[in-house]
Design a protein around this motif. Structure first.
Motif, PDB file in Angstrom:
ATOM      1  N   THR A  88       0.838  -1.197   0.000  1.00 16.92           N
ATOM      2  CA  THR A  88       0.000   0.000   0.000  1.00 16.92           C
ATOM      3  C   THR A  88       0.872   1.245   0.000  1.00 16.92           C
ATOM      4  O   THR A  88       1.854   1.335   0.738  1.00 16.92           O
ATOM      5  CB  THR A  88      -0.910   0.005   1.242  1.00 16.92           C
ATOM      6  N   LYS A  89       0.501   2.195  -0.833  1.00 16.28           N
ATOM      7  CA  LYS A  89       1.241   3.453  -0.911  1.00 16.28           C
ATOM      8  C   LYS A  89       0.690   4.426   0.134  1.00 16.28           C
ATOM      9  O   LYS A  89      -0.486   4.784   0.101  1.00 16.28           O
ATOM     10  CB  LYS A  89       1.127   4.062  -2.314  1.00 16.28           C
ATOM     11  N   HIS A  90       1.544   4.837   1.055  1.00 14.14           N
ATOM     12  CA  HIS A  90       1.130   5.708   2.153  1.00 14.14           C
ATOM     13  C   HIS A  90       1.624   7.132   1.917  1.00 14.14           C
ATOM     14  O   HIS A  90       2.768   7.331   1.484  1.00 14.14           O
ATOM     15  CB  HIS A  90       1.704   5.205   3.484  1.00 14.14           C
ATOM     16  N   PRO A  91       0.813   8.121   2.233  1.00 14.28           N
ATOM     17  CA  PRO A  91       1.311   9.510   2.241  1.00 14.28           C
ATOM     18  C   PRO A  91       2.030   9.784   3.560  1.00 14.28           C
ATOM     19  O   PRO A  91       1.942   9.007   4.513  1.00 14.28           O
ATOM     20  CB  PRO A  91       0.020  10.328   2.128  1.00 14.28           C
ATOM     21  N   ALA A  92       2.718  10.899   3.616  1.00 14.08           N
ATOM     22  CA  ALA A  92       3.455  11.262   4.823  1.00 14.08           C
ATOM     23  C   ALA A  92       2.513  11.783   5.893  1.00 14.08           C
ATOM     24  O   ALA A  92       1.602  12.576   5.608  1.00 14.08           O
ATOM     25  CB  ALA A  92       4.517  12.300   4.496  1.00 14.08           C
ATOM     26  N   THR A  93       2.713  11.344   7.123  1.00 19.42           N
ATOM     27  CA  THR A  93       1.960  11.867   8.263  1.00 19.42           C
ATOM     28  C   THR A  93       2.813  12.789   9.124  1.00 19.42           C
ATOM     29  O   THR A  93       2.275  13.549   9.934  1.00 19.42           O
ATOM     30  CB  THR A  93       1.421  10.720   9.125  1.00 19.42           C
ATOM     31  N   VAL A  94       4.135  12.696   9.006  1.00 12.82           N
ATOM     32  CA  VAL A  94       5.063  13.595   9.697  1.00 12.82           C
ATOM     33  C   VAL A  94       5.913  14.260   8.628  1.00 12.82           C
ATOM     34  O   VAL A  94       6.608  13.580   7.868  1.00 12.82           O
ATOM     35  CB  VAL A  94       5.938  12.846  10.711  1.00 12.82           C
ATOM     36  N   MET A  95       5.873  15.576   8.573  1.00  7.85           N
ATOM     37  CA  MET A  95       6.602  16.323   7.548  1.00  7.85           C
ATOM     38  C   MET A  95       7.767  17.088   8.177  1.00  7.85           C
ATOM     39  O   MET A  95       7.636  17.650   9.265  1.00  7.85           O
ATOM     40  CB  MET A  95       5.668  17.308   6.843  1.00  7.85           C
ATOM     41  N   LEU A  96       8.890  17.063   7.486  1.00  2.52           N
ATOM     42  CA  LEU A  96      10.044  17.867   7.871  1.00  2.52           C
ATOM     43  C   LEU A  96      10.195  18.969   6.831  1.00  2.52           C
ATOM     44  O   LEU A  96      10.831  18.779   5.786  1.00  2.52           O
ATOM     45  CB  LEU A  96      11.299  17.000   7.952  1.00  2.52           C
ATOM     46  N   ASP A  97       9.585  20.120   7.106  1.00  2.19           N
ATOM     47  CA  ASP A  97       9.624  21.209   6.146  1.00  2.19           C
ATOM     48  C   ASP A  97      10.945  21.963   6.252  1.00  2.19           C
ATOM     49  O   ASP A  97      11.800  21.679   7.098  1.00  2.19           O
ATOM     50  CB  ASP A  97       8.436  22.150   6.339  1.00  2.19           C
ATOM     51  N   THR A  98      11.099  22.955   5.398  1.00  2.45           N
ATOM     52  CA  THR A  98      12.368  23.687   5.326  1.00  2.45           C
ATOM     53  C   THR A  98      12.665  24.428   6.617  1.00  2.45           C
ATOM     54  O   THR A  98      13.816  24.450   7.088  1.00  2.45           O
ATOM     55  CB  THR A  98      12.329  24.678   4.153  1.00  2.45           C
ATOM     56  N   ALA A  99      11.651  25.015   7.225  1.00  3.57           N
ATOM     57  CA  ALA A  99      11.879  25.781   8.457  1.00  3.57           C
ATOM     58  C   ALA A  99      12.366  24.877   9.589  1.00  3.57           C
ATOM     59  O   ALA A  99      13.314  25.211  10.310  1.00  3.57           O
ATOM     60  CB  ALA A  99      10.588  26.496   8.859  1.00  3.57           C
ATOM     61  N   ARG A 100      11.721  23.721   9.745  1.00  2.00           N
ATOM     62  CA  ARG A 100      12.146  22.796  10.799  1.00  2.00           C
ATOM     63  C   ARG A 100      13.527  22.236  10.505  1.00  2.00           C
ATOM     64  O   ARG A 100      14.352  22.074  11.416  1.00  2.00           O
ATOM     65  CB  ARG A 100      11.136  21.662  10.942  1.00  2.00           C
ATOM     66  N   ALA A 101      13.791  21.920   9.245  1.00  2.00           N
ATOM     67  CA  ALA A 101      15.101  21.392   8.879  1.00  2.00           C
ATOM     68  C   ALA A 101      16.204  22.402   9.165  1.00  2.00           C
ATOM     69  O   ALA A 101      17.278  22.051   9.669  1.00  2.00           O
ATOM     70  CB  ALA A 101      15.116  20.980   7.412  1.00  2.00           C
ATOM     71  N   ASP A 102      15.937  23.688   8.870  1.00  2.00           N
ATOM     72  CA  ASP A 102      16.936  24.725   9.141  1.00  2.00           C
ATOM     73  C   ASP A 102      17.152  24.900  10.640  1.00  2.00           C
ATOM     74  O   ASP A 102      18.285  25.122  11.099  1.00  2.00           O
ATOM     75  CB  ASP A 102      16.490  26.044   8.512  1.00  2.00           C
ATOM     76  N   ALA A 103      16.080  24.812  11.416  1.00  2.00           N
ATOM     77  CA  ALA A 103      16.211  24.951  12.865  1.00  2.00           C
ATOM     78  C   ALA A 103      17.037  23.804  13.455  1.00  2.00           C
ATOM     79  O   ALA A 103      17.883  24.013  14.332  1.00  2.00           O
ATOM     80  CB  ALA A 103      14.829  24.996  13.516  1.00  2.00           C
ATOM     81  N   ILE A 104      16.790  22.597  12.969  1.00  2.00           N
ATOM     82  CA  ILE A 104      17.566  21.451  13.449  1.00  2.00           C
ATOM     83  C   ILE A 104      19.028  21.579  13.028  1.00  2.00           C
ATOM     84  O   ILE A 104      19.946  21.277  13.805  1.00  2.00           O
ATOM     85  CB  ILE A 104      16.945  20.147  12.922  1.00  2.00           C
ATOM     86  N   GLU A 105      19.256  22.045  11.805  1.00  2.00           N
ATOM     87  CA  GLU A 105      20.627  22.226  11.332  1.00  2.00           C
ATOM     88  C   GLU A 105      21.362  23.243  12.195  1.00  2.00           C
ATOM     89  O   GLU A 105      22.562  23.073  12.474  1.00  2.00           O
ATOM     90  CB  GLU A 105      20.622  22.676   9.869  1.00  2.00           C
TER      91      GLU A 105
END
Length: 397
Positions: A359-376
């Motif tokens: 089964t093809k599942h969509p994403a339920t948890v997204m890592l957007d650009t803002a969160r990725a930059d904050a983690i970086e």
């Protein structure tokens, strides 16, 4: 999902799992018996010589078979919750989506991997986040890697459980301790031929090696038994470990999306190339030196690693096409496949095929650009420490 998959578990897998738990219980019981018996012989038979010596021997055997609990690596940077709120928020969201307890500690390492496990007697949960993998993966691939590792806590993998997991660690650690028992001691007798005591040291070395070989022969049977017990536990838990790996893949697909989970499996083939490049850059920086401040050197180091990962991925279309074909690629063409096969885990091609046909599942948890930059931004100091350590040691810690 677990309730639906349970009836499909073969009866022989239940029997094998029960047998593995029985072997682990036998090992822990033997360890406790050796410790208690040895202490009793030492305390209650002080008026003799033989019994206390036997007691000391039993205590030493119990020490070799003692339960080994992992601990936080002191050589790796550790991130606390107040130091990395964005990273912990992502990890908490993934843990809640998987349905497992949240992590207690996060460390940043130089391996191309993400490893979740326990540490300490209380079995707190930790994550070792390999920065090369984090750097090379796309945002949703990072979520897939995190979900896969956290998914092992919910997949009932007996190899990671408290009973069988500690037994495997005890046997493997004891076998390794016996195998390398005399290596450090023999080095103490090495002397320069120009030394005035070279002849005496040579005679002492010969006597020591003869004595060491005798002891090694005595310890050969226990070491062989421990290695055999490790192989037995690995064989008994093979089916359970394979099923747990598939469950973890399903959790990754359900949380990060099927496409992200499949692409993350594909890009695991970057591991060897990235590890070699990290080592090469460390040697080059140590040998030739890089101009600029310490902060610019750290940024330049990881920028080069990221650029190499991008170029390798862009030029690796044929490799990915081969992985897309499932298990049709030769098993020996990928070192990770050989390792998975040795431990009885499914090959990457088979895991990709199961996800691609399911089964093809969509994403339920997204890592957007803002969160990725904050983690970086939160990883800036740990990755700098790792870059300096790699350059200083010229090896990965």
């Amino acid at each position: 999902m677990a309730a639906e998959a349970e009836p499909d578990i073969p009866f022989r897998e239940h029997v094998a799992t029960a047998a593995a738990c029985g072997v682990a219980c036998l090992l822990h019981t033997l360890t406790a018996s050796l410790l208690i018996g040895g202490l009793l012989l030492i305390v209650l038979r002080l008026e003799t010589v033989v019994q206390p010596l036997i007691g000391v021997l039993l205590v030493l055997c119990a020490a070799v078979l003692r339960p080994r609990f992992d601990r936080l690596d002191p050589n790796l940077p550790t991130l606390l919750r107040e130091e990395a709120p964005a990273l912990y928020a992502l990890l908490d969201e993934v843990a809640d989506a998987v349905g497992v307890r949240r992590l207690d500690a996060v460390q940043v390492g130089t391996d191309f991997s993400v490893r979740a496990g326990t540490y300490g007697i209380r079995r707190r949960r930790r994550l070792v986040l390999g920065y090369p993998l984090w750097l090379a993966f796309a945002p949703q691939q990072r979520v897939a890697a995190l979900a896969h590792e956290l998914g092992h806590f919910a997949s009932r993998d007996v190899r990671r459980g408290a009973l069988v997991g500690t037994a495997l660690a005890s046997l493997a650690g004891g076998a390794e301790q016996m195998e390398h028992r005399t290596s450090a001691s023999e080095a103490a007798f090495d002397a320069s031929p120009l030394s005035r005591y070279a002849d005496e040291m040579a005679v002492a070395a010969v006597r020591f090696k003869v004595h060491g070989q005798t002891v090694n022969w005595v310890l050969w049977i226990p070491g062989l038994l421990m290695k055999g017990a490790v192989r037995l536990l690995v064989r008994l838990t093979r089916s359970s470990a394979r099923r747990a790996e598939f469950r973890a893949d399903a959790a990754a697909a359900r949380i990060a999306s099927t496409q992200a989970a499949v692409s993350a499996l594909h890009d695991r083939q970057l591991a060897d190339a990235i590890d070699i490049e990290v080592h090469r850059l460390g040697v080059a920086a140590r040998t030739f030196g890089w101009a600029g401040s310490t902060q610019s050197v750290d940024q330049d180091f990881w920028a080069k690693v990221g650029a190499y990962a991008s170029s390798w991925r862009d030029s690796g279309g044929s490799t990915r096409d081969r992985a897309d074909s499932g298990n049709r690629a030769p098993a020996d063409s990928d070192p990770s496949r050989r390792q998975d096969r040795d431990f009885g885990l499914p090959a990457i091609g088979l895991r990709v095929a199961r996800l691609s046909t399911g089964t093809k599942h969509p994403a339920t948890v997204m890592l957007d650009t803002a969160r990725a930059d904050a983690i970086e931004d939160e990883l800036r100091e740990p990755k700098g420490l790792l870059a300096r350590k790699i350059v200083q040691d010229c090896v990965q810690p």
